[in-house]
Write a protein that holds these residues in place. Sequence first.
Motif, PDB file in Angstrom:
ATOM      1  N   VAL A 120     -44.006   9.011 -11.281  1.00  0.00           N
ATOM      2  CA  VAL A 120     -44.158   7.710 -10.634  1.00  0.00           C
ATOM      3  C   VAL A 120     -42.822   6.986 -10.599  1.00  0.00           C
ATOM      4  CG1 VAL A 120     -45.157   5.403 -10.901  1.00  0.00           C
ATOM      5  CG2 VAL A 120     -46.609   7.432 -11.103  1.00  0.00           C
ATOM      6  N   GLN A 121     -42.081   7.030 -11.701  1.00  0.00           N
ATOM      7  CA  GLN A 121     -40.772   6.371 -11.755  1.00  0.00           C
ATOM      8  C   GLN A 121     -39.779   7.026 -10.801  1.00  0.00           C
ATOM      9  OE1 GLN A 121     -39.186   5.047 -15.616  1.00  0.00           O
ATOM     10  NE2 GLN A 121     -41.084   5.780 -16.552  1.00  0.00           N
ATOM     11  N   LEU A 122     -39.814   8.338 -10.726  1.00  0.00           N
ATOM     12  CA  LEU A 122     -38.924   9.042  -9.803  1.00  0.00           C
ATOM     13  C   LEU A 122     -39.225   8.685  -8.355  1.00  0.00           C
ATOM     14  CD1 LEU A 122     -38.491  12.653 -11.242  1.00  0.00           C
ATOM     15  CD2 LEU A 122     -36.677  11.039 -10.649  1.00  0.00           C
ATOM     16  N   LYS A 123     -40.493   8.682  -8.001  1.00  0.00           N
ATOM     17  CA  LYS A 123     -40.877   8.376  -6.625  1.00  0.00           C
ATOM     18  C   LYS A 123     -40.466   6.953  -6.263  1.00  0.00           C
ATOM     19  CE  LYS A 123     -45.116   9.653  -5.557  1.00  0.00           C
ATOM     20  NZ  LYS A 123     -46.563   9.937  -5.741  1.00  0.00           N
ATOM     21  N   THR A 124     -40.576   6.031  -7.220  1.00  0.00           N
ATOM     22  CA  THR A 124     -40.139   4.659  -6.981  1.00  0.00           C
ATOM     23  C   THR A 124     -38.624   4.603  -6.781  1.00  0.00           C
ATOM     24  OG1 THR A 124     -41.980   3.770  -8.271  1.00  0.00           O
ATOM     25  CG2 THR A 124     -40.071   2.328  -7.935  1.00  0.00           C
ATOM     26  N   ALA A 125     -37.892   5.325  -7.609  1.00  0.00           N
ATOM     27  CA  ALA A 125     -36.429   5.324  -7.522  1.00  0.00           C
ATOM     28  C   ALA A 125     -35.951   5.880  -6.189  1.00  0.00           C
ATOM     29  CB  ALA A 125     -35.837   6.132  -8.677  1.00  0.00           C
ATOM     30  N   LEU A 126     -36.679   6.842  -5.624  1.00  0.00           N
ATOM     31  CA  LEU A 126     -36.265   7.460  -4.359  1.00  0.00           C
ATOM     32  C   LEU A 126     -36.409   6.524  -3.160  1.00  0.00           C
ATOM     33  CD1 LEU A 126     -37.681  11.093  -4.671  1.00  0.00           C
ATOM     34  CD2 LEU A 126     -35.293  10.372  -4.800  1.00  0.00           C
ATOM     35  N   LYS A 127     -37.035   5.357  -3.370  1.00  0.00           N
ATOM     36  CA  LYS A 127     -37.200   4.403  -2.274  1.00  0.00           C
ATOM     37  C   LYS A 127     -35.971   3.519  -2.083  1.00  0.00           C
ATOM     38  CE  LYS A 127     -42.241   4.167  -2.827  1.00  0.00           C
ATOM     39  NZ  LYS A 127     -43.401   3.299  -3.148  1.00  0.00           N
ATOM     40  N   SER A 128     -34.980   3.642  -2.955  1.00  0.00           N
ATOM     41  CA  SER A 128     -33.794   2.792  -2.853  1.00  0.00           C
ATOM     42  C   SER A 128     -32.931   3.236  -1.675  1.00  0.00           C
ATOM     43  CB  SER A 128     -32.986   2.854  -4.148  1.00  0.00           C
ATOM     44  OG  SER A 128     -32.342   4.111  -4.273  1.00  0.00           O
ATOM     45  N   ASP A 129     -32.019   2.346  -1.260  1.00  0.00           N
ATOM     46  CA  ASP A 129     -31.160   2.617  -0.105  1.00  0.00           C
ATOM     47  C   ASP A 129     -30.264   3.829  -0.320  1.00  0.00           C
ATOM     48  OD1 ASP A 129     -32.258   0.460   1.157  1.00  0.00           O
ATOM     49  OD2 ASP A 129     -30.616  -0.921   0.680  1.00  0.00           O
ATOM     50  N   GLU A 130     -30.006   4.169  -1.564  1.00  0.00           N
ATOM     51  CA  GLU A 130     -29.154   5.325  -1.851  1.00  0.00           C
ATOM     52  C   GLU A 130     -29.774   6.614  -1.314  1.00  0.00           C
ATOM     53  OE1 GLU A 130     -27.283   7.715  -5.724  1.00  0.00           O
ATOM     54  OE2 GLU A 130     -28.461   5.874  -6.003  1.00  0.00           O
ATOM     55  N   SER A 143     -36.695   9.513 -21.990  1.00  0.00           N
ATOM     56  CA  SER A 143     -36.708   9.075 -23.374  1.00  0.00           C
ATOM     57  C   SER A 143     -35.321   8.660 -23.835  1.00  0.00           C
ATOM     58  CB  SER A 143     -37.229  10.200 -24.264  1.00  0.00           C
ATOM     59  OG  SER A 143     -36.392  11.340 -24.172  1.00  0.00           O
ATOM     60  N   GLU A 144     -34.284   9.089 -23.090  1.00  0.00           N
ATOM     61  CA  GLU A 144     -32.919   8.777 -23.505  1.00  0.00           C
ATOM     62  C   GLU A 144     -32.252   7.758 -22.592  1.00  0.00           C
ATOM     63  OE1 GLU A 144     -30.745  12.373 -23.802  1.00  0.00           O
ATOM     64  OE2 GLU A 144     -32.227  13.371 -25.037  1.00  0.00           O
ATOM     65  N   THR A 145     -32.453   7.911 -21.258  1.00  0.00           N
ATOM     66  CA  THR A 145     -31.721   7.046 -20.332  1.00  0.00           C
ATOM     67  C   THR A 145     -32.604   6.388 -19.303  1.00  0.00           C
ATOM     68  OG1 THR A 145     -31.264   8.865 -18.813  1.00  0.00           O
ATOM     69  CG2 THR A 145     -29.662   8.474 -20.559  1.00  0.00           C
ATOM     70  N   GLY A 146     -33.680   7.035 -18.893  1.00  0.00           N
ATOM     71  CA  GLY A 146     -34.583   6.451 -17.909  1.00  0.00           C
ATOM     72  C   GLY A 146     -34.094   6.603 -16.489  1.00  0.00           C
ATOM     73  N   VAL A 147     -35.039   6.465 -15.563  1.00  0.00           N
ATOM     74  CA  VAL A 147     -34.702   6.537 -14.146  1.00  0.00           C
ATOM     75  C   VAL A 147     -33.775   5.398 -13.779  1.00  0.00           C
ATOM     76  CG1 VAL A 147     -35.671   6.288 -11.841  1.00  0.00           C
ATOM     77  CG2 VAL A 147     -36.812   7.724 -13.525  1.00  0.00           C
ATOM     78  N   GLY A 148     -32.766   5.718 -12.962  1.00  0.00           N
ATOM     79  CA  GLY A 148     -31.863   4.693 -12.464  1.00  0.00           C
ATOM     80  C   GLY A 148     -30.687   4.418 -13.370  1.00  0.00           C
ATOM     81  N   ALA A 172     -31.368  11.186 -12.898  1.00  0.00           N
ATOM     82  CA  ALA A 172     -32.515  12.058 -12.626  1.00  0.00           C
ATOM     83  C   ALA A 172     -32.909  12.020 -11.157  1.00  0.00           C
ATOM     84  CB  ALA A 172     -33.693  11.631 -13.496  1.00  0.00           C
ATOM     85  N   GLU A 173     -32.933  10.803 -10.565  1.00  0.00           N
ATOM     86  CA  GLU A 173     -33.350  10.707  -9.175  1.00  0.00           C
ATOM     87  C   GLU A 173     -32.315  11.319  -8.233  1.00  0.00           C
ATOM     88  OE1 GLU A 173     -32.081   6.487 -10.488  1.00  0.00           O
ATOM     89  OE2 GLU A 173     -33.043   8.279 -11.320  1.00  0.00           O
ATOM     90  N   HIS A 209     -30.510  13.987  -8.970  1.00  0.00           N
ATOM     91  CA  HIS A 209     -30.776  15.419  -9.054  1.00  0.00           C
ATOM     92  C   HIS A 209     -31.992  15.795  -8.205  1.00  0.00           C
ATOM     93  CE1 HIS A 209     -27.848  17.040 -11.814  1.00  0.00           C
ATOM     94  NE2 HIS A 209     -28.060  16.070 -12.679  1.00  0.00           N
ATOM     95  N   LEU A 210     -33.032  14.988  -8.283  1.00  0.00           N
ATOM     96  CA  LEU A 210     -34.231  15.293  -7.512  1.00  0.00           C
ATOM     97  C   LEU A 210     -33.937  15.200  -6.019  1.00  0.00           C
ATOM     98  CD1 LEU A 210     -37.187  15.953  -7.267  1.00  0.00           C
ATOM     99  CD2 LEU A 210     -37.716  13.519  -7.589  1.00  0.00           C
ATOM    100  N   ALA A 211     -33.201  14.173  -5.607  1.00  0.00           N
ATOM    101  CA  ALA A 211     -32.840  14.036  -4.190  1.00  0.00           C
ATOM    102  C   ALA A 211     -32.045  15.252  -3.715  1.00  0.00           C
ATOM    103  CB  ALA A 211     -32.041  12.758  -3.964  1.00  0.00           C
ATOM    104  N   ASN A 212     -31.135  15.731  -4.553  1.00  0.00           N
ATOM    105  CA  ASN A 212     -30.351  16.910  -4.178  1.00  0.00           C
ATOM    106  C   ASN A 212     -31.229  18.153  -4.065  1.00  0.00           C
ATOM    107  OD1 ASN A 212     -27.972  15.479  -4.029  1.00  0.00           O
ATOM    108  ND2 ASN A 212     -27.313  15.982  -6.102  1.00  0.00           N
ATOM    109  N   ALA A 213     -32.233  18.252  -4.946  1.00  0.00           N
ATOM    110  CA  ALA A 213     -33.162  19.373  -4.869  1.00  0.00           C
ATOM    111  C   ALA A 213     -33.981  19.298  -3.584  1.00  0.00           C
ATOM    112  CB  ALA A 213     -34.080  19.381  -6.085  1.00  0.00           C
ATOM    113  N   ILE A 214     -34.410  18.090  -3.219  1.00  0.00           N
ATOM    114  CA  ILE A 214     -35.155  17.899  -1.974  1.00  0.00           C
ATOM    115  C   ILE A 214     -34.291  18.290  -0.779  1.00  0.00           C
ATOM    116  CG2 ILE A 214     -36.177  16.160  -0.460  1.00  0.00           C
ATOM    117  CD1 ILE A 214     -37.008  14.653  -3.058  1.00  0.00           C
ATOM    118  N   ARG A 215     -33.037  17.871  -0.792  1.00  0.00           N
ATOM    119  CA  ARG A 215     -32.132  18.208   0.315  1.00  0.00           C
ATOM    120  C   ARG A 215     -31.919  19.710   0.430  1.00  0.00           C
ATOM    121  NH1 ARG A 215     -28.848  13.319  -2.053  1.00  0.00           N
ATOM    122  NH2 ARG A 215     -29.659  11.621  -0.745  1.00  0.00           N
ATOM    123  N   GLN A 216     -31.796  20.379  -0.716  1.00  0.00           N
ATOM    124  CA  GLN A 216     -31.607  21.827  -0.681  1.00  0.00           C
ATOM    125  C   GLN A 216     -32.839  22.515  -0.106  1.00  0.00           C
ATOM    126  OE1 GLN A 216     -28.725  23.647  -1.424  1.00  0.00           O
ATOM    127  NE2 GLN A 216     -29.985  25.160  -0.348  1.00  0.00           N
TER     128      GLN A 216
END
Length: 237
Positions: A100-110, A37-42, A64-65, A67-74
């Motif tokens: 859905v937005q998070l899962k899409t963002a996680l597909k980037s090369d980063e 609501s404030e910044t959005g994914v990415g 946000a993505e 943070h989620l990637a770091n949580a997945i790695r942990q």
Amino acid sequence: MIEQNASASIPQDIADDSDIASEQPDISRRRWLLPLSETGVGRNANTSTDVVEEPIAEIAELSAEQHLANAIRQCSKDGELLAISTLYDAPYSLTEEDIVQLKTALKSDEFIDIAHLSLNGEDYFYSDEFMSDNFAQLQLLNRHADICTAIAGVVRFECETYPRPLKQSMLMSEPFHYTASEIEDALTLMKTHPDFQDIQQVLASNDAPYLFSNTLMSYGKARGLTEWIEVEQHENP
């Protein structure tokens, strides 16, 4: 390539807060994970014009993505898969659109190390820097299958992927930790069940038992590989 707890939670150092009532989502944590609501994914949360308390500002330096990637790695470091459905629950309480937005963002090369598996409509994520694809498949089997289905799944996976028969004693190791008696009982049941007729046992000359699928590997090949893995490679280094 199973039924235990079917979701790995966000790591305790991130997610643990005994003061959070299950029916009341922690808005600051939701902002930490997905301030849509404030910044959005990415978008970096520092672009927000809102003034927030210092601890939230420090957390919000990552998107946000990220943070989620770091949580997945942990979770992967801890030998666990992260189930996306975890994020629907308090304290995060994300919406379907958020995820859905998070899962899409996680597909980037980063996030090239972030991989996922799906089973029964559930998505599980892991980092292949800290967890092998093989181990992730085994974890998934171990979460969602009874012992007979789990054994058949891992045997077929070994035969199809490598290919090689599976040393039976490996079922006593991570992530299964079955006992010898549990394995023997399961194999006995599998002999008469129509879904597992391809799972066969073969013995090396030292009597070490291995398992293979006769739809993916002939008995002769399984026998030869068993003898090589168990005996011959040690005699002929």
